[in-house]
Structure formats: C-alpha cells, structure tokens
Scaffold this motif. Structure first.
Motif, mmCIF file in Angstrom:
data_model
loop_
_atom_site.group_PDB
_atom_site.id
_atom_site.type_symbol
_atom_site.label_atom_id
_atom_site.label_comp_id
_atom_site.label_asym_id
_atom_site.label_seq_id
_atom_site.Cartn_x
_atom_site.Cartn_y
_atom_site.Cartn_z
ATOM 1 N N THR A 37 0.831 -1.182 0.000
ATOM 2 C CA THR A 37 0.000 0.000 0.000
ATOM 3 C C THR A 37 0.873 1.242 0.000
ATOM 4 O O THR A 37 2.059 1.184 0.343
ATOM 5 C CB THR A 37 -0.934 0.010 1.226
ATOM 6 O OG1 THR A 37 -1.927 1.008 1.055
ATOM 7 C CG2 THR A 37 -0.169 0.262 2.523
ATOM 8 N N THR A 60 2.170 4.684 1.394
ATOM 9 C CA THR A 60 2.252 5.391 2.669
ATOM 10 C C THR A 60 3.083 6.651 2.500
ATOM 11 O O THR A 60 3.645 6.909 1.429
ATOM 12 C CB THR A 60 2.902 4.510 3.757
ATOM 13 O OG1 THR A 60 4.301 4.369 3.465
ATOM 14 C CG2 THR A 60 2.247 3.138 3.826
ATOM 15 N N LEU A 117 -1.651 2.899 11.765
ATOM 16 C CA LEU A 117 -1.412 2.852 10.320
ATOM 17 C C LEU A 117 -2.322 3.757 9.501
ATOM 18 O O LEU A 117 -1.925 4.235 8.440
ATOM 19 C CB LEU A 117 -1.573 1.413 9.811
ATOM 20 C CG LEU A 117 -0.643 0.355 10.404
ATOM 21 C CD1 LEU A 117 -0.966 -1.011 9.810
ATOM 22 C CD2 LEU A 117 0.809 0.702 10.180
ATOM 23 N N ARG A 126 -1.202 6.900 7.937
ATOM 24 C CA ARG A 126 0.005 6.823 7.113
ATOM 25 C C ARG A 126 -0.300 6.520 5.654
ATOM 26 O O ARG A 126 0.569 6.666 4.787
ATOM 27 C CB ARG A 126 0.950 5.756 7.677
ATOM 28 C CG ARG A 126 1.445 6.088 9.080
ATOM 29 C CD ARG A 126 2.144 4.922 9.757
ATOM 30 N NE ARG A 126 3.397 4.575 9.108
ATOM 31 C CZ ARG A 126 4.223 3.626 9.563
ATOM 32 N NH1 ARG A 126 3.904 2.955 10.656
ATOM 33 N NH2 ARG A 126 5.349 3.370 8.929
ATOM 34 N N TYR A 127 -1.524 6.087 5.359
ATOM 35 C CA TYR A 127 -1.868 5.726 3.991
ATOM 36 C C TYR A 127 -1.895 6.955 3.095
ATOM 37 O O TYR A 127 -2.323 8.036 3.513
ATOM 38 C CB TYR A 127 -3.227 5.031 3.927
ATOM 39 C CG TYR A 127 -3.287 3.718 4.676
ATOM 40 C CD1 TYR A 127 -2.260 2.782 4.587
ATOM 41 C CD2 TYR A 127 -4.391 3.395 5.459
ATOM 42 C CE1 TYR A 127 -2.331 1.584 5.263
ATOM 43 C CE2 TYR A 127 -4.470 2.183 6.144
ATOM 44 C CZ TYR A 127 -3.438 1.279 6.050
ATOM 45 O OH TYR A 127 -3.496 0.097 6.715
ATOM 46 N N ARG A 128 -1.470 6.779 1.851
ATOM 47 C CA ARG A 128 -1.503 7.856 0.861
ATOM 48 C C ARG A 128 -2.119 7.349 -0.438
ATOM 49 O O ARG A 128 -1.666 7.642 -1.531
ATOM 50 C CB ARG A 128 -0.085 8.392 0.600
ATOM 51 C CG ARG A 128 0.557 9.079 1.788
ATOM 52 C CD ARG A 128 -0.206 10.319 2.199
ATOM 53 N NE ARG A 128 0.445 11.046 3.280
ATOM 54 C CZ ARG A 128 0.234 10.817 4.572
ATOM 55 N NH1 ARG A 128 -0.609 9.867 4.943
ATOM 56 N NH2 ARG A 128 0.871 11.513 5.488
#
Length: 341
Positions: free
Chosen positions: A217, A219, A331, A334-336
C-alpha cells in the motif's frame, strides 16, 4: 408495548454507488434492521448535521473533522465502502471516542488475486501478446513464439507486501509449488514463517524471484520505493506484476527497463488514470496493460454490502465486527492512497 427504536445509520457512499454495493435484498435487510438515512437518494447537508447526535454508524465518506465527530456522541462505526482510507476523517478523534473505523478492502481480495494469477500466467506464456500477433496475421506457430516462455510452477516468487491481496494470492498459488519470499516491514518474521513463507529483505526478495507481485500500500514513507535501484535487482527476464498502488513504483525507471527488454511487466495501476493515449507504455510488447480493473467486478462490489450488514448487525448486538477490515490507529493516518474513479 412500544418498540425499541432502530439504530440510525447514515448512508452516504459516494464516490461509491448504493446500488452497486447493495443488492436489492441486502438493502432491504439493512432497512429492516436499521433506520437508514439515505443521503444518496435524498442529499441534504442539513439532514446529515441534524442526524449526527443520534447516529449509530456512518456508511460512506463525508468530511468528519474532530468537531463533527464530537457531536456524534452515539457513533459506533465509520465504514469506508470505497476501499481507501482518505484523509477527510480525523481518525485520532474517532479512536478517542471509541468509534470503530472499518474498511471494505477484503471484499476485493479474491477478485484481485484471481486476476493477478491470470496476469502472471499471461506474462509467463505471452498469451495476450500472441493473441495480438494472430489477429494481425504475424503469429509464429508451435514453438516459434515460445522462446521466452517460462513455467510458473516451481518458480521462485516474491511478494512485496503480505496483506489481504498477498494472502489471497498465496492460497491460489498452492498448486504451483513455488518457493515464496516476502518483504513486508509491517509483519514479524514469525507470521511469514508460520504461513510457510520465507521472510526476506526487499533486496533479497527482488534479486531471488522470477515472478514478483507488488502488493504494498502507499504510505507517507514508501513513495517510489520500487525505484531504479530496486528494479535493477530483478533477474533478467523477471516478471513484475503491479496491482496495488501506483505511488510505490517509479514508472519512469520501469519504462526504461521495459524498453531495454530487461524484464516483463503486467500493470493494472497507473500514476495517471486514464493512461494517456500517447503513453509509451502502450508500445511495450513485453508489457500487459490493464485499466485498473482487477478488483472491480460485481461480485466484489456486492460483497461490500453483505459485509456492511453483517458487521453492523454484530455491532448492534454488542459484538465486535468480523468481516470488514478494522483500521489500525498506528497505520490509518500513514496511507496515501488515491480515490479510484
């Protein structure tokens, strides 16, 4: 005897569509168990604000800053039905208030895994490439087009990331008897070893794998971490399959290595979507192109509605959710990831 009021659920699924994720009978089930304020059917900002003090769950993606969350003092769950956790929610405020933040990512896992396996087999045998050649009348018969073909069976395989997608593909690869290395800095080696996988660094995973599946994913920390240096670790003729997030890959570096004929790739996610008509990726014969379609099939979409109903009913009964992905406070911010159109 008066009936107990049903818990209030706000349904505002955009950019998702209500009827794409809820079958008629599933939507009826939702309405039977809950008092549903359907803001797709009757949009009204005033209705949303008025409902906040009593709302039990929000299904969708409205702006939820801290002051809005504070008003929703009975809110138990925020349910993401698009697939990406967006930065329009004050997640810290939600967690402080004991609100569950849930996502529908698992709904797509099987569809993406099956499609990913298909991409890998295509890269192994040149299926779509030779289909194009035959339509153009330039096909090579029998062994003439198999000079670069390989078997997936018993091949060394690398996973970059071992979340929902990696686990789903792992199950499908069992009959192929692969040696599978995994790079996932968010998991202890014991978890991978218990799944009969070989933990490895990114360098080891790339350098020792004939097939590499990128499931990471996006981040704040891993922008373009599959860069020129990383791509140069791949063995000559390696097959790279990209089905997770475009942000993790340096596409300029990838294009350069594809143009040089060093590797093969199958790409379902792109930094700019739709892919520009003049993109040089369209001219690479060693590349399988896909228009971000791995997960978005009707069965996957409808499973979102099923998961929403299942977990809302569990929460209503005072039980924890079991089907949707539970966002981790450590978490989620932190996702982008970008919204999928």
């Amino acid at each position: 005897m008066p009936q107990t009021p049903k818990p209030l659920v706000i349904l505002q699924p955009a950019p998702q569509l209500r009827d794409r994720i809820f079958r008629e009978e599933t939507l009826a089930r939702l309405n039977e168990e809950f008092d549903v304020l359907d803001l797709e059917a009757t949009p009204s900002g005033g209705s949303f604000r008025a409902a906040l003090p009593d709302v039990f769950a929000i299904v969708g993606h409205p702006e939820l800053p801290a002051d809005t969350i504070k008003v929703a003092e009975n809110l138990k769950a925020i349910i993401n039905v698009e697939g990406n956790f967006f930065p329009n929610v004050d997640y810290a405020a939600a967690f402080r208030q004991g609100i569950r933040v849930l996502g529908c990512g698992p709904a797509y896992s099987q569809a993406v895994a099956e499609y990913t396996l298909g991409l890998a087999l295509d890269l192994a045998r040149g299926i779509s490439r030779e289909d194009r050649a035959m339509r153009e009348g330039t096909e090579r018969w029998v062994a003439g087009s198999n000079h670069d073909s390989v078997l997936l069976r018993k091949a060394n395989v690398g996973f970059v990331g071992y979340g929902n997608l990696g686990r789903a593909l792992h199950r499908l690869l069992k009959p192929f008897n692969n040696t599978i290395r995994v790079y996932d800095p968010w998991l202890p080696t014991s978890v991978l070893e218990d799944a009969d996988l070989i933990p490895g660094s990114l360098k080891e995973t790339l350098a020792q794998s004939q097939f590499v599946f990128v499931f990471a994913t996006a981040t704040a920390e891993n922008l373009h971490f599959v860069n020129a240096e990383a791509l140069d670790l791949l063995p000559p003729g390696a097959r790279l399959i990209l089905v997770s997030r475009a942000n993790v890959v340096d596409y300029d570096a990838l294009l350069e290595r594809l143009a040089q004929g060093k590797i093969f790739a199958a790409v379902d996610v792109w930094p700019t979507e739709p892919l520009p008509a003049d993109s040089p990726f369209r001219n690479q014969e060693n590349t399988v192109l896909s228009a971000h379609r791995a997960g978005g099939i009707p069965e996957a979409f409808y499973s979102i509605g099923d998961m929403v109903c299942d977990d809302l009913e569990l929460l209503k009964a005072g039980l924890p959710p079991s089907r949707l992905q539970i966002a981790a406070p450590e978490l989620v911010t932190r996702y982008r990831n970008k919204p999928v159109s």
